[in-house]
Enzyme design. Structure first.
Site, PDB file in Angstrom:
ATOM      1  N   ASP A  56       2.483   1.981   3.288  1.00  0.00           N
ATOM      2  CA  ASP A  56       3.355   1.002   3.949  1.00  0.00           C
ATOM      3  C   ASP A  56       4.799   1.475   3.795  1.00  0.00           C
ATOM      4  OD1 ASP A  56       1.135  -0.638   4.165  1.00  0.00           O
ATOM      5  OD2 ASP A  56       1.634  -1.790   2.368  1.00  0.00           O
ATOM      6  N   HIS A  63       0.883  -1.172   0.000  1.00  0.00           N
ATOM      7  CA  HIS A  63       0.000   0.000   0.000  1.00  0.00           C
ATOM      8  C   HIS A  63       0.920   1.222   0.000  1.00  0.00           C
ATOM      9  CE1 HIS A  63      -2.141  -3.070   2.415  1.00  0.00           C
ATOM     10  NE2 HIS A  63      -3.262  -2.593   1.927  1.00  0.00           N
TER      11      HIS A  63
END
Ligand code: XLS
Ligand code: NI
Ligand code: NI
Length: 439
Positions: free
Chosen positions: A104, A101
């Site tokens: 992240d 993501h």
């Protein structure tokens, strides 16, 4: 370069007799099974969020993981370290792909501009590391569920500013995925769902979700992103009712809004079981509808009713999953992404290696069994035989659409006698499956 996991050397295939816990016993990347190497069949991927960013927090306790960047306080410095560490990890584990993501990779800033800046800096590092190591991006996505602004959803938020904000994040995540040569882009429904219908305009929310997907498709075309769009069904959690409940509901949604050409499924094992299905059911349903795109490889716990995201170790499940995947002609451009996390008590870095080894070996074993089972034809021949009545006579006429209720009634009245059925032989077939798994 600094070594982050000095306690582990590159994990190698040592064969089934090996007792070395840091070796593969079944995953032998270069071994050819049928028409491809194991590497190409399985297309393993590391999930950045669990393996690099996850700290082991749960509802009752704070982070428990011991990680090489623990002594650092600057979040951007931590993000840089994680990027380097992730490539060392993939190298040592012989994992060719990763997924992430947007956030992240780097901490969210106070403003969207700052978030973009943070993420861009790490993306540049990752791009270099990809070029150096040959590791590839299986898929990118945007985290549209963690921050409180998404408490009521993203594309299905009642607040139009949240919709707009989510669009900006997906736009950037698509840019990044394209820049890194990502082969797919995933939409998992985050908080796209509802807690109570007492405050929810379901029709508007679903219309908006479709609008959001349309915009994504349009933007991808505009920038020339040719990766596969994937939707990852999940029935509940975090919301009580997630709109992307299971493959069947997502397909119905896509057809309602004319979006079916653009999306396939990313099937997660633990989401299938949360929906009251088996993993194989979801894979089968996607496969026969031509939308089996990729897999989040994990498993739940039979006794716990939530998304525990455990590493997959159940050989029955991996065998039947690989059975569907082989029948699908493989997963490419999708793969097997370990959307799985070590238990909170498995807090040492070496546990990350044990976890991935167990998952990779379980799928490698499943691949070999499924391949042998398919080669033998024992199951497929049984099924073909079971439906043989549709190959000739009245069955053939039913399938070809030549007959209707009137003709069928005439047929039955002409042949008015008890119908002979044959056994489904479930137990015999289960035993055949055991024979292949055990022999
Ligand atoms: C959560 C999902 C998530 C997606 C990516 O349950 O599995 O991790 O795979 O957003
Ligand atoms: Ni997932
Ligand atoms: Ni999940």
């Amino acid at each position: 370069m600094k070594e982050f996991f000095p306690e582990v050397k590159k994990v190698q295939f040592e064969g089934a007799k090996s007792k070395n816990p840091l070796a593969f016993r079944y995953y032998n990347p270069d071994e050819v099974v049928g028409d491809k190497t194991m590497r190409d069949h399985l297309r393993f991927s590391m999930a950045y969020w669990h393996t690099m960013t996850g700290g082991g927090r749960d509802m009752f306790g704070s982070e428990s993981m011991v990680r090489p960047w623990d002594e650092l306080t600057d979040p951007m410095e931590v993000a840089r370290m994680r990027a380097y560490a992730s490539f060392e990890f993939m190298e040592k584990m012989q994992i060719p792909y990763f997924c992430f993501h947007d956030i992240d990779l780097a901490p969210e800033g106070k403003t969207l501009r700052e978030t973009f800046k943070n993420v861009d800096e790490i993306v540049a590092i990752i791009k270099d590391l990809m070029a150096q190591t040959g590791k590839k991006l299986l898929w990118g996505t945007a985290n549209l569920f963690g921050h409180p602004r998404f408490m009521h959803g993203a594309a299905t938020s009642p607040n139009a500013d949240v919709f707009a904000y989510a669009a900006a994040r997906v736009k950037r995540a698509l840019d990044i995925t394209k820049e890194l040569g990502g082969e797919n882009y995933v939409f998992w429904g985050g908080r796209e769902g509802y807690e109570t219908l007492l405050n929810t305009d379901m029709k508007l929310e679903l219309d908006n979700l479709a609008r959001f997907f349309e915009m994504a498709v349009e933007y991808a075309q505009e920038i020339g992103f040719t990766g596969q769009f994937l939707i990852e069904p999940k029935p509940k959690e975090p919301t009580k009712h997630q709109y992307d409940f299971d493959t069947a509901s997502v397909l119905a949604f896509l057809h309602t809004y004319g979006l079916e050409k653009h999306f396939k499924m990313n099937i997660e094992a633990n989401h299938a079981t949360l929906a009251g299905h088996t993993f194989q059911h979801e894979l089968r349903y996607a496969r026969i509808n031509g939308v089996l795109g990729s897999v989040d490889a994990n498993q739940g716990d039979e006794l716990l009713g939530w998304d525990t995201d455990q590493f997959p170790t159940n050989i029955y499940t991996t065998t039947l999953a690989m059975y569907e995947i082989l029948l699908n002609g493989g997963l490419a451009p999708g793969g097997l992404n370990f959307d799985a996390k070590v238990r909170r008590g498995s807090f040492e870095p070496v546990d990350l290696f044990h976890a991935h080894i167990s998952g990779m070996d379980a799928f490698a074993y499943g691949l070999k069994v499924a391949h042998r089972l398919l080669e033998s034809g024992e199951i497929e021949n049984f099924i073909a035989e079971r439906y043989a009545s549709y190959q000739e006579g009245i069955g053939k006429q039913i399938v070809s659409g030549e007959v209707g209720f009137k003709e069928l009634t005439e047929y039955v009245l002409e042949n008015d006698r008890p119908i002979a059925l044959t056994s489904g032989r479930q137990e015999m077939l289960e035993n055949i499956l055991n024979r292949y798994i055990l022999d």
